[in-house]
Enzyme design. Structure first.
Site, PDB file in Angstrom:
ATOM      1  N   GLU A   1     -14.735  -5.283   6.051  1.00 20.23           N
ATOM      2  CA  GLU A   1     -14.232  -5.100   7.282  1.00 20.23           C
ATOM      3  C   GLU A   1     -12.717  -5.387   7.791  1.00 20.23           C
ATOM      4  OE1 GLU A   1     -15.844  -4.014  10.459  1.00 20.23           O
ATOM      5  OE2 GLU A   1     -16.812  -3.208   8.712  1.00 20.23           O
TER       6      GLU A   1
ATOM      7  N   ARG B   1       7.808   8.848  -8.255  1.00 21.33           N
ATOM      8  CA  ARG B   1       8.583  10.113  -8.425  1.00 21.33           C
ATOM      9  C   ARG B   1      10.050  10.227  -7.846  1.00 21.33           C
ATOM     10  NH1 ARG B   1       8.355  13.896  -5.069  1.00 21.33           N
ATOM     11  NH2 ARG B   1       8.212  15.615  -6.166  1.00 21.33           N
TER      12      ARG B   1
ATOM     13  N   PRO C   1      -5.315   1.006   7.739  1.00 21.89           N
ATOM     14  CA  PRO C   1      -5.114   2.057   8.881  1.00 21.89           C
ATOM     15  C   PRO C   1      -4.201   1.685   9.912  1.00 21.89           C
ATOM     16  CG  PRO C   1      -7.470   1.621   8.386  1.00 21.89           C
ATOM     17  CD  PRO C   1      -6.684   0.449   7.688  1.00 21.89           C
TER      18      PRO C   1
HETATM   19  N1  ADE Z   1      -7.436   1.556   4.032  1.00 21.27           N
HETATM   20  C1  ADE Z   1      -8.322   2.052   5.018  1.00 21.27           C
HETATM   21  N2  ADE Z   1      -7.779   3.377   5.361  1.00 21.27           N
HETATM   22  C2  ADE Z   1      -6.605   3.351   5.074  1.00 21.27           C
HETATM   23  C3  ADE Z   1      -5.647   4.174   5.394  1.00 21.27           C
HETATM   24  N3  ADE Z   1      -5.733   4.997   6.171  1.00 21.27           N
HETATM   25  N4  ADE Z   1      -4.139   3.922   4.861  1.00 21.27           N
HETATM   26  C4  ADE Z   1      -4.090   2.964   4.154  1.00 21.27           C
HETATM   27  N5  ADE Z   1      -4.896   1.921   3.947  1.00 21.27           N
HETATM   28  C5  ADE Z   1      -6.282   2.227   4.407  1.00 21.27           C
END
Ligand code: ADE
Length: 249
Positions: free
Chosen positions: A115, A153, A88
């Site tokens: 984590e 793709r 994230p």
């Molecule tokens: N791992 C956990 N959440 C994620 C996300 N939003 N994008 C990519 N990998 C992740």
């Protein structure tokens, strides 16, 4: 193009990569997907791939050694290729980035879990971090599947003629226009007359206008980024007037 995926859960990938367009692309040899189980690179008898964080706190952290060893094997075989960690904290994935990634000869995708991952993995091997959106998944696996699907793709030969990407959402910076197929009327809802007219010029104009209207109403941020042609600007003016007219009338 190859995708080498480093994961603790390779079985999560069966299904999405064994159906439909991705399956066909693998069978044709246009893409190659290799699932590498990080646990196979552990050396202790419990196959430990994670450990408690230094400094304390909740959760477990993925260990550096097994990931590094797995990468060393790949590096010998593949040479220099981007190593993308899904997290994230990464750069947000969009169609521009997808297009850039599809120019690579291959990608190594690293799926995080628990984590997090020992920071030294990032220092030593990760070249890019990518996020698929501002929300948190239980791990990087689903995100890696999204990256593979979107990148694959774009590779010539993966989509058939019927699945052409020329008119895709985002391909030309706009959302898609509405589609219809038989029947002509369902529950009182009719297919727009222009689509039955056989007038290709009128159909093309209608579709462009609908795509612009949707983008204007739902994703005005996309219009800010796009350079609009004169015709598109005129259509947008028409749309704005129609919406204003609708409000007043
Ligand atoms: N791992 C956990 N959440 C994620 C996300 N939003 N994008 C990519 N990998 C992740």
């Amino acid at each position: 193009m190859f995708f080498d995926i480093l994961t603790l859960f390779p079985e999560m990938f069966t299904g999405p990569f064994d159906e439909s367009i991705i399956k066909r692309a693998r069978e044709k040899g246009i893409i190659e997907i290799n699932l590498i189980n990080i646990r196979d690179y552990t050396t202790d008898k419990h196959n430990t791939a994670d450990d408690t964080p230094y400094g304390g706190g909740a959760g477990m952290v993925m260990k550096v050694e097994p990931i590094y060893r797995a990468w060393q094997d790949l590096h010998k075989k593949r040479g220099e290729v981007p190593v993308i960690m899904l997290s994230p904290q990464g750069r947000p994935l969009d169609q521009e980035l997808v297009k850039d990634l599809s120019q690579e000869q291959g990608l190594i995708l690293l799926c995080g879990h628990y984590e997090g991952i020992d920071e030294r993995v990032k220092d030593l091997i990760v070249t890019d971090e990518i996020s698929i959106g501002d929300y948190v998944l239980t791990g990087g696996e689903l995100a890696a599947m999204v990256v593979v699907d979107a990148v694959a793709r774009m590779i010539p030969g993966v989509l058939g003629d019927q699945e052409s990407m020329i008119e895709d959402s985002f391909y030309n910076g706009l959302l898609d226009y509405p589609d219809y197929t038989r029947p002509r009327e369902f529950m009182g809802l009719e297919v727009p007359e222009v689509l039955l007219s056989g007038n290709h010029g009128a159909i093309e104009r209608w579709r462009r206008k609908e795509a612009l209207k949707r983008t204007y109403l739902r994703r005005p941020d996309l219009l800010q980024k796009k350079i609009l042609s004169k015709e598109e600007l005129n259509l947008l003016e028409e749309i704005k007037q129609e919406i204003e007219g609708g409000k007043n009338g």
